[in-house]
Design a protein around this motif. Structure first.
Motif, PDB file in Angstrom:
ATOM      1  N   ASP A   1       0.851  -1.187   0.000  1.00 47.74           N
ATOM      2  CA  ASP A   1       0.000   0.000   0.000  1.00 47.74           C
ATOM      3  C   ASP A   1       0.894   1.247   0.000  1.00 47.74           C
ATOM      4  O   ASP A   1       1.912   1.310   0.688  1.00 47.74           O
ATOM      5  CB  ASP A   1      -0.915   0.001   1.235  1.00 47.74           C
ATOM      6  N   ILE A   2       0.505   2.252  -0.752  1.00 43.92           N
ATOM      7  CA  ILE A   2       1.300   3.471  -0.905  1.00 43.92           C
ATOM      8  C   ILE A   2       1.293   4.309   0.385  1.00 43.92           C
ATOM      9  O   ILE A   2       2.186   5.131   0.602  1.00 43.92           O
ATOM     10  CB  ILE A   2       0.764   4.288  -2.107  1.00 43.92           C
ATOM     11  N   ASN A   3       0.313   4.078   1.244  1.00 42.01           N
ATOM     12  CA  ASN A   3       0.166   4.848   2.490  1.00 42.01           C
ATOM     13  C   ASN A   3      -0.065   3.870   3.647  1.00 42.01           C
ATOM     14  O   ASN A   3      -1.166   3.759   4.184  1.00 42.01           O
ATOM     15  CB  ASN A   3      -1.016   5.821   2.336  1.00 42.01           C
ATOM     16  N   PRO A   4       1.014   3.147   4.032  1.00 40.33           N
ATOM     17  CA  PRO A   4       0.828   2.019   4.951  1.00 40.33           C
ATOM     18  C   PRO A   4       0.296   2.423   6.320  1.00 40.33           C
ATOM     19  O   PRO A   4       0.731   3.406   6.902  1.00 40.33           O
ATOM     20  CB  PRO A   4       2.240   1.415   5.056  1.00 40.33           C
ATOM     21  N   GLN A   5      -0.647   1.625   6.812  1.00 38.92           N
ATOM     22  CA  GLN A   5      -1.269   1.857   8.128  1.00 38.92           C
ATOM     23  C   GLN A   5      -0.696   0.929   9.196  1.00 38.92           C
ATOM     24  O   GLN A   5      -1.124   0.970  10.346  1.00 38.92           O
ATOM     25  CB  GLN A   5      -2.784   1.623   8.034  1.00 38.92           C
ATOM     26  N   ALA A   6       0.257   0.099   8.820  1.00 36.81           N
ATOM     27  CA  ALA A   6       0.900  -0.838   9.747  1.00 36.81           C
ATOM     28  C   ALA A   6       2.257  -1.177   9.134  1.00 36.81           C
ATOM     29  O   ALA A   6       2.478  -0.931   7.941  1.00 36.81           O
ATOM     30  CB  ALA A   6       0.045  -2.094   9.905  1.00 36.81           C
ATOM     31  N   PRO A   7       3.191  -1.751   9.928  1.00 35.36           N
ATOM     32  CA  PRO A   7       4.510  -2.092   9.366  1.00 35.36           C
ATOM     33  C   PRO A   7       4.399  -2.963   8.111  1.00 35.36           C
ATOM     34  O   PRO A   7       5.176  -2.819   7.170  1.00 35.36           O
ATOM     35  CB  PRO A   7       5.193  -2.833  10.515  1.00 35.36           C
ATOM     36  N   THR A   8       3.447  -3.876   8.118  1.00 32.09           N
ATOM     37  CA  THR A   8       3.109  -4.634   6.901  1.00 32.09           C
ATOM     38  C   THR A   8       1.714  -4.208   6.464  1.00 32.09           C
ATOM     39  O   THR A   8       0.756  -4.305   7.241  1.00 32.09           O
ATOM     40  CB  THR A   8       3.114  -6.150   7.183  1.00 32.09           C
ATOM     41  N   HIS A   9       1.598  -3.696   5.248  1.00 28.50           N
ATOM     42  CA  HIS A   9       0.295  -3.330   4.699  1.00 28.50           C
ATOM     43  C   HIS A   9       0.350  -3.577   3.197  1.00 28.50           C
ATOM     44  O   HIS A   9       0.955  -2.806   2.442  1.00 28.50           O
ATOM     45  CB  HIS A   9      -0.027  -1.858   4.998  1.00 28.50           C
TER      46      HIS A   9
ATOM     47  N   ALA B   1       0.153 -13.867   2.678  1.00 33.97           N
ATOM     48  CA  ALA B   1       0.344 -13.770   4.140  1.00 33.97           C
ATOM     49  C   ALA B   1       1.551 -14.599   4.571  1.00 33.97           C
ATOM     50  O   ALA B   1       2.375 -14.141   5.377  1.00 33.97           O
ATOM     51  CB  ALA B   1      -0.920 -14.212   4.867  1.00 33.97           C
ATOM     52  N   ARG B   2       1.677 -15.797   4.023  1.00 36.39           N
ATOM     53  CA  ARG B   2       2.838 -16.630   4.374  1.00 36.39           C
ATOM     54  C   ARG B   2       4.124 -15.995   3.872  1.00 36.39           C
ATOM     55  O   ARG B   2       5.135 -15.962   4.572  1.00 36.39           O
ATOM     56  CB  ARG B   2       2.666 -18.047   3.802  1.00 36.39           C
ATOM     57  N   THR B   3       4.100 -15.453   2.650  1.00 41.16           N
ATOM     58  CA  THR B   3       5.288 -14.806   2.070  1.00 41.16           C
ATOM     59  C   THR B   3       5.732 -13.619   2.923  1.00 41.16           C
ATOM     60  O   THR B   3       6.931 -13.359   3.073  1.00 41.16           O
ATOM     61  CB  THR B   3       4.963 -14.318   0.635  1.00 41.16           C
ATOM     62  N   LEU B   4       4.751 -12.901   3.480  1.00 39.90           N
ATOM     63  CA  LEU B   4       5.068 -11.719   4.290  1.00 39.90           C
ATOM     64  C   LEU B   4       5.557 -12.093   5.680  1.00 39.90           C
ATOM     65  O   LEU B   4       6.054 -11.225   6.414  1.00 39.90           O
ATOM     66  CB  LEU B   4       3.816 -10.828   4.416  1.00 39.90           C
ATOM     67  N   GLY B   5       5.399 -13.362   6.075  1.00 38.09           N
ATOM     68  CA  GLY B   5       5.889 -13.811   7.378  1.00 38.09           C
ATOM     69  C   GLY B   5       5.036 -13.365   8.549  1.00 38.09           C
ATOM     70  O   GLY B   5       5.545 -13.211   9.664  1.00 38.09           O
ATOM     71  N   VAL B   6       3.730 -13.148   8.297  1.00 35.08           N
ATOM     72  CA  VAL B   6       2.870 -12.642   9.363  1.00 35.08           C
ATOM     73  C   VAL B   6       1.929 -13.709   9.941  1.00 35.08           C
ATOM     74  O   VAL B   6       1.124 -13.403  10.826  1.00 35.08           O
ATOM     75  CB  VAL B   6       2.038 -11.426   8.885  1.00 35.08           C
ATOM     76  N   VAL B   7       2.054 -14.934   9.461  1.00 41.04           N
ATOM     77  CA  VAL B   7       1.105 -15.961   9.895  1.00 41.04           C
ATOM     78  C   VAL B   7       1.296 -16.276  11.378  1.00 41.04           C
ATOM     79  O   VAL B   7       0.335 -16.331  12.151  1.00 41.04           O
ATOM     80  CB  VAL B   7       1.235 -17.224   9.024  1.00 41.04           C
ATOM     81  N   GLU B   8       2.545 -16.456  11.781  1.00 42.35           N
ATOM     82  CA  GLU B   8       2.784 -16.837  13.179  1.00 42.35           C
ATOM     83  C   GLU B   8       2.433 -15.691  14.133  1.00 42.35           C
ATOM     84  O   GLU B   8       1.779 -15.890  15.162  1.00 42.35           O
ATOM     85  CB  GLU B   8       4.240 -17.258  13.377  1.00 42.35           C
ATOM     86  N   SER B   9       2.830 -14.479  13.789  1.00 40.13           N
ATOM     87  CA  SER B   9       2.596 -13.333  14.683  1.00 40.13           C
ATOM     88  C   SER B   9       1.153 -12.841  14.631  1.00 40.13           C
ATOM     89  O   SER B   9       0.661 -12.218  15.578  1.00 40.13           O
ATOM     90  CB  SER B   9       3.546 -12.193  14.319  1.00 40.13           C
ATOM     91  N   GLY B  10       0.487 -13.086  13.532  1.00 39.53           N
ATOM     92  CA  GLY B  10      -0.909 -12.677  13.385  1.00 39.53           C
ATOM     93  C   GLY B  10      -1.065 -11.529  12.415  1.00 39.53           C
ATOM     94  O   GLY B  10      -0.168 -10.690  12.249  1.00 39.53           O
ATOM     95  N   PHE B  11      -2.198 -11.502  11.773  1.00 39.33           N
ATOM     96  CA  PHE B  11      -2.461 -10.453  10.782  1.00 39.33           C
ATOM     97  C   PHE B  11      -3.964 -10.256  10.663  1.00 39.33           C
ATOM     98  O   PHE B  11      -4.760 -11.006  11.221  1.00 39.33           O
ATOM     99  CB  PHE B  11      -1.839 -10.806   9.423  1.00 39.33           C
ATOM    100  N   ARG B  12      -4.340  -9.208   9.951  1.00 37.78           N
ATOM    101  CA  ARG B  12      -5.760  -8.905   9.735  1.00 37.78           C
ATOM    102  C   ARG B  12      -5.998  -8.706   8.244  1.00 37.78           C
ATOM    103  O   ARG B  12      -5.174  -8.068   7.571  1.00 37.78           O
ATOM    104  CB  ARG B  12      -6.128  -7.625  10.496  1.00 37.78           C
TER     105      ARG B  12
ATOM    106  N   HIS C   1      -6.996  -5.807   1.977  1.00 36.76           N
ATOM    107  CA  HIS C   1      -5.821  -5.318   2.707  1.00 36.76           C
ATOM    108  C   HIS C   1      -5.315  -6.442   3.619  1.00 36.76           C
ATOM    109  O   HIS C   1      -6.119  -7.127   4.257  1.00 36.76           O
ATOM    110  CB  HIS C   1      -6.196  -4.146   3.616  1.00 36.76           C
ATOM    111  N   ILE C   2      -3.999  -6.593   3.712  1.00 37.42           N
ATOM    112  CA  ILE C   2      -3.390  -7.455   4.734  1.00 37.42           C
ATOM    113  C   ILE C   2      -2.551  -6.550   5.634  1.00 37.42           C
ATOM    114  O   ILE C   2      -1.641  -5.858   5.142  1.00 37.42           O
ATOM    115  CB  ILE C   2      -2.485  -8.547   4.126  1.00 37.42           C
ATOM    116  N   PHE C   3      -2.889  -6.532   6.921  1.00 38.53           N
ATOM    117  CA  PHE C   3      -2.151  -5.734   7.900  1.00 38.53           C
ATOM    118  C   PHE C   3      -1.416  -6.664   8.854  1.00 38.53           C
ATOM    119  O   PHE C   3      -1.965  -7.686   9.285  1.00 38.53           O
ATOM    120  CB  PHE C   3      -3.102  -4.892   8.757  1.00 38.53           C
ATOM    121  N   GLY C   4      -0.202  -6.288   9.242  1.00 37.99           N
ATOM    122  CA  GLY C   4       0.530  -7.070  10.235  1.00 37.99           C
ATOM    123  C   GLY C   4       1.768  -6.331  10.687  1.00 37.99           C
ATOM    124  O   GLY C   4       1.986  -5.157  10.362  1.00 37.99           O
ATOM    125  N   GLY C   5       2.580  -7.034  11.469  1.00 31.72           N
ATOM    126  CA  GLY C   5       3.853  -6.464  11.901  1.00 31.72           C
ATOM    127  C   GLY C   5       3.792  -5.757  13.239  1.00 31.72           C
ATOM    128  O   GLY C   5       4.820  -5.300  13.747  1.00 31.72           O
TER     129      GLY C   5
END
Ligand code: AMP
Length: 121
Positions: A33-41, A76-87, A106-110
């Motif tokens: 996302d061009i305007n990220p709302q979380a460390p991973t967006h 989600a798996r590629t981003l590495g957010v499965v274990e820590s959790g994501f939305r 949108h996938i948010f995480g981090g």
């Protein structure tokens, strides 16, 4: 609502605008996302002309729906957010402030993401 081929994600899909690509297959494209709302967006969009989830769920071929959901999981798996959790989140229409009229998830995480909805408004 008919599909507007000039929307920004249509232009990204056609290669007319750049994106920071994370993943791509026959069914979906994912990019930051061009305007990220979380460390991973990251945004995941189907490769087809669908305005929102309402349009996609009613009109996309089953193969594309399956491919898109599988792409979501892969991203989600590629981003590495499965274990820590994501939305995941998909806005439809006015009350949800949908800005871009091409279906996207949108996938948010981090970080810890807090309550599901803002209480504002
Ligand atoms: P929504 O409100 O669900 O329609 O979200 C649209 C999202 O698209 C917002 O989070 C924007 O920051 C994002 N966005 C708009 N233009 C671009 C772009 N060119 N590249 C990446 N993300 C974008």
């Amino acid at each position: 609502m008919s599909y507007d081929r000039t929307n920004v994600f249509a232009r990204i899909l056609r290669g007319e605008l750049p994106c920071k690509r994370v993943y791509e297959d026959d069914y979906a494209l994912a990019f930051h996302d061009i305007n990220p709302q979380a460390p991973t967006h990251v945004l995941v969009i189907p490769k087809g002309e669908f305005v929102s989830l309402d349009d996609f769920s009613a009109n996309a071929p089953s193969k594309m729906i399956a491919g898109f959901v599988r792409a979501l999981g892969t991203v989600a798996r590629t981003l590495g957010v499965v274990e820590s959790g994501f939305r995941i989140l998909a806005n439809h229409g006015r009350n949800a402030n949908q800005e871009v009229p091409h279906f996207h998830v949108h996938i948010f995480g981090g970080r810890a993401l807090g309550p599901m909805l803002s209480r504002a408004g």
